[in-house]
Design an enzyme around this catalytic site. Structure first.
Site, PDB file in Angstrom:
ATOM      1  N   ASP A  13     -33.789 -10.864 -49.574  1.00 46.36           N
ATOM      2  CA  ASP A  13     -33.518 -12.276 -49.889  1.00 46.36           C
ATOM      3  C   ASP A  13     -33.618 -12.569 -51.384  1.00 46.36           C
ATOM      4  O   ASP A  13     -33.973 -13.676 -51.787  1.00 46.36           O
ATOM      5  CB  ASP A  13     -34.483 -13.217 -49.125  1.00 46.36           C
ATOM      6  CG  ASP A  13     -34.510 -12.912 -47.646  1.00 46.36           C
ATOM      7  OD1 ASP A  13     -33.439 -12.707 -47.075  1.00 46.36           O
ATOM      8  OD2 ASP A  13     -35.614 -12.855 -47.067  1.00 46.36           O
ATOM      9  N   LYS A  16     -28.813 -11.218 -53.545  1.00 48.00           N
ATOM     10  CA  LYS A  16     -27.790 -10.183 -53.773  1.00 48.00           C
ATOM     11  C   LYS A  16     -26.388 -10.706 -53.487  1.00 48.00           C
ATOM     12  O   LYS A  16     -25.434 -10.332 -54.157  1.00 48.00           O
ATOM     13  CB  LYS A  16     -28.056  -8.965 -52.867  1.00 48.00           C
ATOM     14  CG  LYS A  16     -29.353  -8.260 -53.189  1.00 48.00           C
ATOM     15  CD  LYS A  16     -29.628  -7.140 -52.218  1.00 48.00           C
ATOM     16  CE  LYS A  16     -29.982  -7.587 -50.820  1.00 48.00           C
ATOM     17  NZ  LYS A  16     -31.249  -8.298 -50.667  1.00 48.00           N
ATOM     18  N   GLY A  40     -28.876 -11.558 -44.349  1.00 50.69           N
ATOM     19  CA  GLY A  40     -28.197 -12.847 -44.448  1.00 50.69           C
ATOM     20  C   GLY A  40     -27.926 -13.084 -45.911  1.00 50.69           C
ATOM     21  O   GLY A  40     -28.851 -13.323 -46.683  1.00 50.69           O
ATOM     22  N   HIS A  41     -26.674 -12.926 -46.311  1.00 50.41           N
ATOM     23  CA  HIS A  41     -26.337 -13.087 -47.730  1.00 50.41           C
ATOM     24  C   HIS A  41     -25.663 -14.441 -47.936  1.00 50.41           C
ATOM     25  O   HIS A  41     -24.578 -14.675 -47.420  1.00 50.41           O
ATOM     26  CB  HIS A  41     -25.434 -11.935 -48.187  1.00 50.41           C
ATOM     27  CG  HIS A  41     -26.150 -10.614 -48.214  1.00 50.41           C
ATOM     28  ND1 HIS A  41     -25.536  -9.417 -48.432  1.00 50.41           N
ATOM     29  CD2 HIS A  41     -27.467 -10.334 -48.068  1.00 50.41           C
ATOM     30  CE1 HIS A  41     -26.443  -8.448 -48.400  1.00 50.41           C
ATOM     31  NE2 HIS A  41     -27.613  -8.990 -48.180  1.00 50.41           N
ATOM     32  N   GLN A 223     -31.300  -6.086 -47.441  1.00 54.13           N
ATOM     33  CA  GLN A 223     -32.771  -6.054 -47.478  1.00 54.13           C
ATOM     34  C   GLN A 223     -33.261  -5.678 -48.890  1.00 54.13           C
ATOM     35  O   GLN A 223     -32.503  -5.793 -49.833  1.00 54.13           O
ATOM     36  CB  GLN A 223     -33.351  -5.089 -46.429  1.00 54.13           C
ATOM     37  CG  GLN A 223     -33.246  -5.586 -44.990  1.00 54.13           C
ATOM     38  CD  GLN A 223     -31.896  -5.310 -44.367  1.00 54.13           C
ATOM     39  OE1 GLN A 223     -31.370  -4.220 -44.476  1.00 54.13           O
ATOM     40  NE2 GLN A 223     -31.335  -6.292 -43.709  1.00 54.13           N
TER      41      GLN A 223
HETATM   42  P1  IMP Z   1     -35.631  -5.627 -38.733  1.00 57.89           P
HETATM   43  O1  IMP Z   1     -34.849  -5.113 -39.882  1.00 57.89           O
HETATM   44  O2  IMP Z   1     -34.966  -6.746 -37.987  1.00 57.89           O
HETATM   45  O3  IMP Z   1     -36.111  -4.530 -37.832  1.00 57.89           O
HETATM   46  O4  IMP Z   1     -36.980  -6.291 -39.310  1.00 57.89           O
HETATM   47  C1  IMP Z   1     -37.999  -5.510 -39.954  1.00 57.89           C
HETATM   48  C2  IMP Z   1     -38.610  -6.297 -41.110  1.00 57.89           C
HETATM   49  O5  IMP Z   1     -37.657  -6.449 -42.145  1.00 57.89           O
HETATM   50  C3  IMP Z   1     -39.069  -7.696 -40.746  1.00 57.89           C
HETATM   51  O6  IMP Z   1     -40.212  -8.016 -41.517  1.00 57.89           O
HETATM   52  C4  IMP Z   1     -37.919  -8.573 -41.188  1.00 57.89           C
HETATM   53  O7  IMP Z   1     -38.329  -9.891 -41.459  1.00 57.89           O
HETATM   54  C5  IMP Z   1     -37.493  -7.840 -42.450  1.00 57.89           C
HETATM   55  N1  IMP Z   1     -36.073  -8.051 -42.776  1.00 57.89           N
HETATM   56  C6  IMP Z   1     -35.001  -7.509 -42.170  1.00 57.89           C
HETATM   57  N2  IMP Z   1     -33.869  -7.920 -42.762  1.00 57.89           N
HETATM   58  C7  IMP Z   1     -34.217  -8.724 -43.767  1.00 57.89           C
HETATM   59  C8  IMP Z   1     -33.491  -9.424 -44.765  1.00 57.89           C
HETATM   60  O8  IMP Z   1     -32.264  -9.387 -44.853  1.00 57.89           O
HETATM   61  N3  IMP Z   1     -34.225 -10.146 -45.650  1.00 57.89           N
HETATM   62  C9  IMP Z   1     -35.583 -10.178 -45.613  1.00 57.89           C
HETATM   63  N4  IMP Z   1     -36.320  -9.542 -44.699  1.00 57.89           N
HETATM   64  C10 IMP Z   1     -35.630  -8.807 -43.785  1.00 57.89           C
END
Ligand code: IMP
Length: 427
Positions: A13, A16, A40-41, A223
Site C-alpha cells: 500500500d 505503487k 489493491g492499486h 504488496q
Molecule cells: P494474503 O496475501 O491475503 O495471504 O495476506 C497475507 C498478509 O499480507 C496479510 O497481513 C495481508 O493483510 C497482507 N497483504 C496482502 N496483500 C496486501 C496488499 O496488497 N497490501 C497490504 N497488505 C497486503
C-alpha cells in the site's frame, strides 16, 4: 532495452499504482509479476478513480501492453469483473495479456483461506481471504491449475477431478464443510476460460520482443518487501515474493535485464493484518494519519495500522532489493504535523541494534529509537518543484535519502498524476 522494476519497500500500500500509472506514459510493456487480487492499486486519472486488483496499473496508457505474468495467481471471476469495469469506463483492454503459466485461484482456495484463518484463532495472519496462500501452496506442491489449462478442456477436467477429490477430503474430513461439485466448478471455469481465451499468451516472448526493440518495460510489484515470505515478518507475510528478484521470476526475464529498481516508500509506515510493526502508533497521531490519508484497505476495507517511517526496515529493504532510486509517496499527509519522527535504530533487550531481526518475537520486543525533525505545517499538494518545498520538508526528504541509502527520484504530494515532484531522472 531498459527495464524498471517498481517495488513496494514497506508492508504494501505504498502507492505503487500511482507511480506505475505515471511511468506508464513512457513504457511499452507493463508486467504485474506477483500476488493476486489481494493487491489493491489505487489509480486516479482522467478515466476516474480505480482500485485495481489484477490488471496492471498501466492499462490507462493507450500504447502500453499490459501483462499479468506467470508469477501472479488469478481469480478469473475477479479478473473478468475488472475487465468489464474498465470497459464500462471506456478503457481499452485489448492490450491486456495473461501468461498461460499463471496459476488459477480455484473455489477451494478461497474457501480454505477462510477456514485456515479461522482455525488459527488468535494466531490468524489476517489474510485478505482471497485464496492467495492456498493457491501458491498448491503451485509449489505441484497440484495447481494454470491459466493455460483452461484452453484444453479434456486435460483440465482430468486434472480438476484428481485435485478436487483430494480437496473435498480436506473440506469434509478436516473442516467438516460441504464438498464442492466437480460439474459446477468445471462448467464455471470452462466459461471463464472461453471468456479469457483471447487474452492468454506465452508472454515471455512479448517481453523479449519489447526489449529487443529497445522499448521501456515496467515490472509492477504488488504488496511490499516486508511481506515477502523469506525476508518479511514470517509467518505474517504473503505467499509470493514482492522483491525485485521476484520480478525476474514472475515476469520471465533474467536479472541482467533490469536497469533500475525503483523503491516506493510511503513518507510514513502502514501495515494491514497481523504481525510486528515496531513504529506503530496506537495513539491520536496514528489515528490522525489514518483519517487524513484514509488508510483503509483497498481490497478488504480494513483500517491500516499507521506509524512513523522506519528507516531500519527501509535500509533492510534497500539491501535485499538493490534499489537504485526511490519514490516517496504521500508526503502531503504529514503537512499538518508539528514534528515528525524517523526510527533510526531499535532497542532490543537493552542493546541498540541497527538491523531488522528475522525473528518476529525479537521484532515484537524492539523499541524504536527515534530522531525528531520539525514539521512544515503548510500545504504541499500544489508544489511541483523540489526547491519550492518548505525547508523542513526538504530536510525530511534528505534524511530519508541518507537513512535508506537510496536517492529520491520522485515525490508524491497527492493522488492525482500531476501531484508529483520529479526530483531526479530514474534512468
Ligand atoms: P494474503 O496475501 O491475503 O495471504 O495476506 C497475507 C498478509 O499480507 C496479510 O497481513 C495481508 O493483510 C497482507 N497483504 C496482502 N496483500 C496486501 C496488499 O496488497 N497490501 C497490504 N497488505 C497486503
Amino acid at each position: 532495452m531498459p527495464v524498471i522494476a517498481v517495488i513496494g519497500a514497506q508492508w504494501g500500500d505504498e502507492g505503487k499504482g500511482k507511480v506505475v500509472d505515471l511511468l506508464a506514459e513512457k513504457a511499452r510493456v507493463i508486467v504485474r509479476f506477483s500476488g493476486g487480487d489481494n493487491a489493491g492499486h489505487t489509480v486516479v486519472n482522467p478515466f476516474g478513480k480505480f482500485g485495481l486488483h489484477l490488471v496492471p496499473s498501466g492499462i490507462f496508457s493507450s500504447h502500453a501492453v499490459c501483462i499479468i505474468g506467470n508469477g501472479v495467481v488469478i481469480n478469473p471471476a475477479v479478473l473478468i469483473d475488472e475487465i468489464d469495469l474498465l470497459n464500462r469506463h471506456g478503457v481499452d483492454t485489448t492490450r491486456l495479456f495473461i501468461s498461460d503459466r499463471a496459476h488459477l485461484i480455484m473455489p477451494y482456495h478461497t474457501l480454505l483461506d477462510g477456514l485456515e484463518e479461522e482455525s488459527r484463532g488468535g494466531k490468524a495472519i489476517g489474510t485478505t481471504r482471497k485464496g492467495i496462500g492456498p493457491a501458491f501452496a498448491d503451485k509449489v506442491a505441484r497440484v495447481g491449475i494454470r491459466v493455460g489449462d483452461l484452453l484444453d478442456k479434456e486435460t483440465f477436467l482430468e486434472r480438476l477431478r484428481y485435485i478436487l477429490d483430494h480437496k473435498n477430503i480436506i473440506l469434509t474430513k478436516v473442516y467438516g464443510v460441504s464438498p464442492l461439485s466437480l460439474d459446477e466448478v468445471y462448467s464455471q471455469y470452462c466459461q471463464f476460460g472461453e471468456r479469457l481465451a483471447p487474452y492468454i499468451r506465452e508472454t515471455t516472448i512479448m517481453v523479449e520482443e519489447a526489449l529487443n526493440r529497445e522499448e521501456l518495460v515496467l515490472l509492477e510489484g504488488a504488496q511490499g518487501t516486508l511481506l515477502d515470505p523469506d525476508f518479511g515478518t514470517y509467518p505474517y507475510t504473503t505467499s509470493s515474493s514482492p522483491l525485485a528478484g521476484g520480478g525476474c521470476l514472475g515476469a520471465g526475464l533474467g536479472p541482467t535485464r533490469i536497469s533500475a529498481i525503483l523503491s516506493v516508500f510511503k513518507a510514513y509506515c502502514t501495515r494491514v493484518g497481523a504481525g510486528p510493526m515496531p513504529t506503530e502508533l496506537k495513539d491520536e497521531t496514528g489515528d490522525l494519519i489514518r483519517e487524513l490519508a484514509h488508510e483503509y484497505g483497498t481490497t478488504t476495507g480494513r483500517p491500516r495500522r499507521c506509524g512513523w517511517f522506519d528507516a531500519v526496515a527501509a535500509r533492510f529493504s534497500t539491501r535485499i532489493n538493490g534499489f537504485t532510486g526511490a519514490a516517496i509517496t504521500r508526503l502531503d499527509i504529514l503537512d499538518t504535523l508539528p514534528h515528525l519522527r524517523i526510527c533510526v535504530g531499535y532497542k532490543l533487550d537493552g542493546k541498540t541494534i541497527d538491523y531488522f531481526p528475522s525473528s518476529i518475537n525479537a521484532l515484537d520486543k524492539c523499541q524504536p529509537i527515534y530522531e525528531e525533525l520539525p514539521g512544515w505545517q503548510v500545504p504541499t499538494t500544489h508544489i511541483r518543484e523540489y526547491g519550492q518545498l518548505p525547508p523542513q520538508a526538504q530536510q525530511y526528504i534528505t534524511r530519508l535519502e541518507e537513512l535508506t541509502a537510496c536517492p529520491v527520484n520522485l515525490i508524491c504530494v497527492g493522488p492525482e498524476r500531476e501531484q508529483t515532484i520529479q526530483v531526479k531522472p530514474i534512468l
